[in-house]
Design a protein around this motif. Structure first.
Motif, PDB file in Angstrom:
ATOM      1  N   LEU A  98      94.192  68.568  52.750  1.00 13.30           N
ATOM      2  CA  LEU A  98      93.699  68.120  54.058  1.00 13.30           C
ATOM      3  C   LEU A  98      92.209  68.474  54.170  1.00 13.30           C
ATOM      4  O   LEU A  98      91.842  69.465  54.781  1.00 13.30           O
ATOM      5  CB  LEU A  98      94.497  68.763  55.194  1.00 13.30           C
ATOM      6  CG  LEU A  98      94.140  68.303  56.603  1.00 13.30           C
ATOM      7  CD1 LEU A  98      94.492  66.842  56.802  1.00 13.30           C
ATOM      8  CD2 LEU A  98      94.838  69.158  57.632  1.00 13.30           C
ATOM      9  N   PRO A  99      91.333  67.665  53.544  1.00 13.54           N
ATOM     10  CA  PRO A  99      89.900  67.970  53.600  1.00 13.54           C
ATOM     11  C   PRO A  99      89.312  67.720  54.991  1.00 13.54           C
ATOM     12  O   PRO A  99      89.841  66.920  55.768  1.00 13.54           O
ATOM     13  CB  PRO A  99      89.300  67.021  52.564  1.00 13.54           C
ATOM     14  CG  PRO A  99      90.280  65.927  52.416  1.00 13.54           C
ATOM     15  CD  PRO A  99      91.626  66.497  52.739  1.00 13.54           C
ATOM     16  N   PHE A 100      88.240  68.423  55.271  1.00 16.71           N
ATOM     17  CA  PHE A 100      87.525  68.287  56.537  1.00 16.71           C
ATOM     18  C   PHE A 100      86.190  67.602  56.282  1.00 16.71           C
ATOM     19  O   PHE A 100      85.483  67.921  55.328  1.00 16.71           O
ATOM     20  CB  PHE A 100      87.271  69.664  57.162  1.00 16.71           C
ATOM     21  CG  PHE A 100      88.443  70.203  57.909  1.00 16.71           C
ATOM     22  CD1 PHE A 100      88.409  70.305  59.294  1.00 16.71           C
ATOM     23  CD2 PHE A 100      89.584  70.619  57.244  1.00 16.71           C
ATOM     24  CE1 PHE A 100      89.490  70.813  59.990  1.00 16.71           C
ATOM     25  CE2 PHE A 100      90.664  71.124  57.936  1.00 16.71           C
ATOM     26  CZ  PHE A 100      90.624  71.220  59.314  1.00 16.71           C
ATOM     27  N   TYR A 101      85.847  66.672  57.171  1.00 15.87           N
ATOM     28  CA  TYR A 101      84.571  65.967  57.111  1.00 15.87           C
ATOM     29  C   TYR A 101      83.908  66.060  58.473  1.00 15.87           C
ATOM     30  O   TYR A 101      84.573  66.282  59.486  1.00 15.87           O
ATOM     31  CB  TYR A 101      84.776  64.488  56.746  1.00 15.87           C
ATOM     32  CG  TYR A 101      85.324  64.284  55.361  1.00 15.87           C
ATOM     33  CD1 TYR A 101      84.472  64.197  54.268  1.00 15.87           C
ATOM     34  CD2 TYR A 101      86.690  64.176  55.140  1.00 15.87           C
ATOM     35  CE1 TYR A 101      84.971  64.006  52.981  1.00 15.87           C
ATOM     36  CE2 TYR A 101      87.199  63.993  53.867  1.00 15.87           C
ATOM     37  CZ  TYR A 101      86.331  63.912  52.798  1.00 15.87           C
ATOM     38  OH  TYR A 101      86.831  63.737  51.531  1.00 15.87           O
ATOM     39  N   ARG A 102      82.596  65.844  58.488  1.00 14.02           N
ATOM     40  CA  ARG A 102      81.832  65.903  59.740  1.00 14.02           C
ATOM     41  C   ARG A 102      80.860  64.740  59.749  1.00 14.02           C
ATOM     42  O   ARG A 102      80.260  64.401  58.737  1.00 14.02           O
ATOM     43  CB  ARG A 102      81.071  67.227  59.801  1.00 14.02           C
ATOM     44  CG  ARG A 102      80.198  67.404  61.012  1.00 14.02           C
ATOM     45  CD  ARG A 102      79.546  68.788  61.010  1.00 14.02           C
ATOM     46  NE  ARG A 102      80.578  69.785  61.258  1.00 14.02           N
ATOM     47  CZ  ARG A 102      80.639  70.974  60.645  1.00 14.02           C
ATOM     48  NH1 ARG A 102      79.735  71.314  59.757  1.00 14.02           N
ATOM     49  NH2 ARG A 102      81.613  71.823  60.918  1.00 14.02           N
ATOM     50  N   MET A 103      80.715  64.128  60.910  1.00 12.18           N
ATOM     51  CA  MET A 103      79.735  63.049  61.047  1.00 12.18           C
ATOM     52  C   MET A 103      79.150  63.073  62.446  1.00 12.18           C
ATOM     53  O   MET A 103      79.752  63.619  63.374  1.00 12.18           O
ATOM     54  CB  MET A 103      80.368  61.693  60.766  1.00 12.18           C
ATOM     55  CG  MET A 103      81.499  61.327  61.693  1.00 12.18           C
ATOM     56  SD  MET A 103      82.191  59.721  61.368  1.00 12.18           S
ATOM     57  CE  MET A 103      81.067  58.715  62.289  1.00 12.18           C
ATOM     58  N   LYS A 104      77.980  62.482  62.571  1.00  9.76           N
ATOM     59  CA  LYS A 104      77.347  62.400  63.875  1.00  9.76           C
ATOM     60  C   LYS A 104      77.880  61.202  64.636  1.00  9.76           C
ATOM     61  O   LYS A 104      78.283  60.203  64.047  1.00  9.76           O
ATOM     62  CB  LYS A 104      75.832  62.319  63.719  1.00  9.76           C
ATOM     63  CG  LYS A 104      75.283  63.619  63.156  1.00  9.76           C
ATOM     64  CD  LYS A 104      73.800  63.671  63.225  1.00  9.76           C
ATOM     65  CE  LYS A 104      73.337  65.017  62.675  1.00  9.76           C
ATOM     66  NZ  LYS A 104      71.905  65.140  62.713  1.00  9.76           N
ATOM     67  N   ILE A 105      77.875  61.304  65.940  1.00  7.45           N
ATOM     68  CA  ILE A 105      78.486  60.296  66.812  1.00  7.45           C
ATOM     69  C   ILE A 105      77.800  58.938  66.699  1.00  7.45           C
ATOM     70  O   ILE A 105      78.416  57.911  66.904  1.00  7.45           O
ATOM     71  CB  ILE A 105      78.490  60.791  68.276  1.00  7.45           C
ATOM     72  CG1 ILE A 105      79.450  59.966  69.117  1.00  7.45           C
ATOM     73  CG2 ILE A 105      77.088  60.820  68.851  1.00  7.45           C
ATOM     74  CD1 ILE A 105      79.741  60.559  70.477  1.00  7.45           C
ATOM     75  N   ASN A 106      76.522  58.907  66.331  1.00 13.28           N
ATOM     76  CA  ASN A 106      75.790  57.641  66.313  1.00 13.28           C
ATOM     77  C   ASN A 106      75.826  56.921  64.971  1.00 13.28           C
ATOM     78  O   ASN A 106      75.047  56.011  64.745  1.00 13.28           O
ATOM     79  CB  ASN A 106      74.340  57.866  66.749  1.00 13.28           C
ATOM     80  CG  ASN A 106      73.637  58.884  65.896  1.00 13.28           C
ATOM     81  OD1 ASN A 106      74.230  59.443  64.979  1.00 13.28           O
ATOM     82  ND2 ASN A 106      72.382  59.142  66.195  1.00 13.28           N
ATOM     83  N   ASN A 107      76.720  57.273  64.070  1.00 14.32           N
ATOM     84  CA  ASN A 107      76.859  56.549  62.803  1.00 14.32           C
ATOM     85  C   ASN A 107      77.514  55.201  63.049  1.00 14.32           C
ATOM     86  O   ASN A 107      78.402  55.077  63.882  1.00 14.32           O
ATOM     87  CB  ASN A 107      77.713  57.341  61.806  1.00 14.32           C
ATOM     88  CG  ASN A 107      76.864  58.324  61.034  1.00 14.32           C
ATOM     89  OD1 ASN A 107      75.893  57.944  60.415  1.00 14.32           O
ATOM     90  ND2 ASN A 107      77.236  59.577  61.096  1.00 14.32           N
ATOM     91  N   GLN A 108      77.078  54.209  62.313  1.00 16.62           N
ATOM     92  CA  GLN A 108      77.607  52.854  62.454  1.00 16.62           C
ATOM     93  C   GLN A 108      78.628  52.582  61.353  1.00 16.62           C
ATOM     94  O   GLN A 108      78.371  51.843  60.420  1.00 16.62           O
ATOM     95  CB  GLN A 108      76.456  51.839  62.392  1.00 16.62           C
ATOM     96  CG  GLN A 108      75.406  52.052  63.444  1.00 16.62           C
ATOM     97  CD  GLN A 108      75.960  51.869  64.840  1.00 16.62           C
ATOM     98  OE1 GLN A 108      76.733  50.947  65.093  1.00 16.62           O
ATOM     99  NE2 GLN A 108      75.590  52.744  65.744  1.00 16.62           N
ATOM    100  N   ILE A 109      79.811  53.190  61.466  1.00 20.19           N
ATOM    101  CA  ILE A 109      80.857  53.012  60.473  1.00 20.19           C
ATOM    102  C   ILE A 109      81.814  51.933  60.982  1.00 20.19           C
ATOM    103  O   ILE A 109      82.451  52.106  62.013  1.00 20.19           O
ATOM    104  CB  ILE A 109      81.592  54.335  60.196  1.00 20.19           C
ATOM    105  CG1 ILE A 109      80.601  55.353  59.619  1.00 20.19           C
ATOM    106  CG2 ILE A 109      82.762  54.112  59.252  1.00 20.19           C
ATOM    107  CD1 ILE A 109      81.168  56.712  59.377  1.00 20.19           C
ATOM    108  N   PRO A 110      81.923  50.803  60.270  1.00 16.06           N
ATOM    109  CA  PRO A 110      82.731  49.681  60.757  1.00 16.06           C
ATOM    110  C   PRO A 110      84.192  50.043  61.037  1.00 16.06           C
ATOM    111  O   PRO A 110      84.793  49.503  61.950  1.00 16.06           O
ATOM    112  CB  PRO A 110      82.643  48.651  59.631  1.00 16.06           C
ATOM    113  CG  PRO A 110      81.518  49.064  58.775  1.00 16.06           C
ATOM    114  CD  PRO A 110      81.307  50.522  58.983  1.00 16.06           C
ATOM    115  N   TRP A 111      84.786  50.929  60.275  1.00 20.26           N
ATOM    116  CA  TRP A 111      86.193  51.276  60.447  1.00 20.26           C
ATOM    117  C   TRP A 111      86.443  52.066  61.724  1.00 20.26           C
ATOM    118  O   TRP A 111      87.548  52.090  62.219  1.00 20.26           O
ATOM    119  CB  TRP A 111      86.693  52.102  59.260  1.00 20.26           C
ATOM    120  CG  TRP A 111      86.817  51.327  58.002  1.00 20.26           C
ATOM    121  CD1 TRP A 111      87.886  50.580  57.596  1.00 20.26           C
ATOM    122  CD2 TRP A 111      85.847  51.219  56.979  1.00 20.26           C
ATOM    123  NE1 TRP A 111      87.636  50.012  56.371  1.00 20.26           N
ATOM    124  CE2 TRP A 111      86.378  50.390  55.971  1.00 20.26           C
ATOM    125  CE3 TRP A 111      84.571  51.726  56.798  1.00 20.26           C
ATOM    126  CZ2 TRP A 111      85.695  50.071  54.818  1.00 20.26           C
ATOM    127  CZ3 TRP A 111      83.883  51.403  55.650  1.00 20.26           C
ATOM    128  CH2 TRP A 111      84.449  50.581  54.679  1.00 20.26           C
TER     129      TRP A 111
END
Length: 120
Positions: A76-89
């Motif tokens: 169960l890996p953990f990832y982090r991203m910023k709210i303003n990323n434009q990820i289509p999914w």
């Protein structure tokens, strides 16, 4: 109160050991969608200069180190991203911090749901 107590502003990023990997629009597909090793994961959504996100990051860092210590981070890996990323999914997010649980079967995303924040 403002006249009696000076404000303290954090001017530099505080570092903390972590096992959380950063995601962005370029790496999301490679790290999660096409990565056959990842069957499920947790994605933390944060925003710069958000006090709640600042605390959530520390909690997620501690959880990731604890899971690594017990040999569970590969499952169960953990990832982090910023709210303003434009990820289509993923689309747009209504607030931060936010924790998403994502599960795949046969290389396809079959489940994505919001988890409760580790904040009290």
């Amino acid at each position: 109160m403002d006249d009696k107590h000076p404000h303290h502003f954090v001017t530099e990023e505080r570092s903390q050991k972590t096992k959380v990997k950063w995601l962005n629009a370029d790496t999301f597909e490679k790290e999660i969608v096409k990565n056959k090793k990842v069957e499920q994961c947790v994605i933390e959504i944060i925003k710069d200069h958000c006090p709640a996100c600042f605390i959530c990051k520390f909690n997620t860092n501690m959880i990731s180190r604890k899971m690594d210590k017990h040999g569970l981070l590969d499952k169960l890996p953990f990832y982090r991203m910023k709210i303003n990323n434009q990820i289509p999914w993923l689309g747009e997010f209504p607030h931060s911090p936010m924790l998403l649980y994502l599960r795949k079967e046969n290389g396809e995303i079959v489940e994505m749901k919001m988890l409760e924040s580790p904040l009290p």
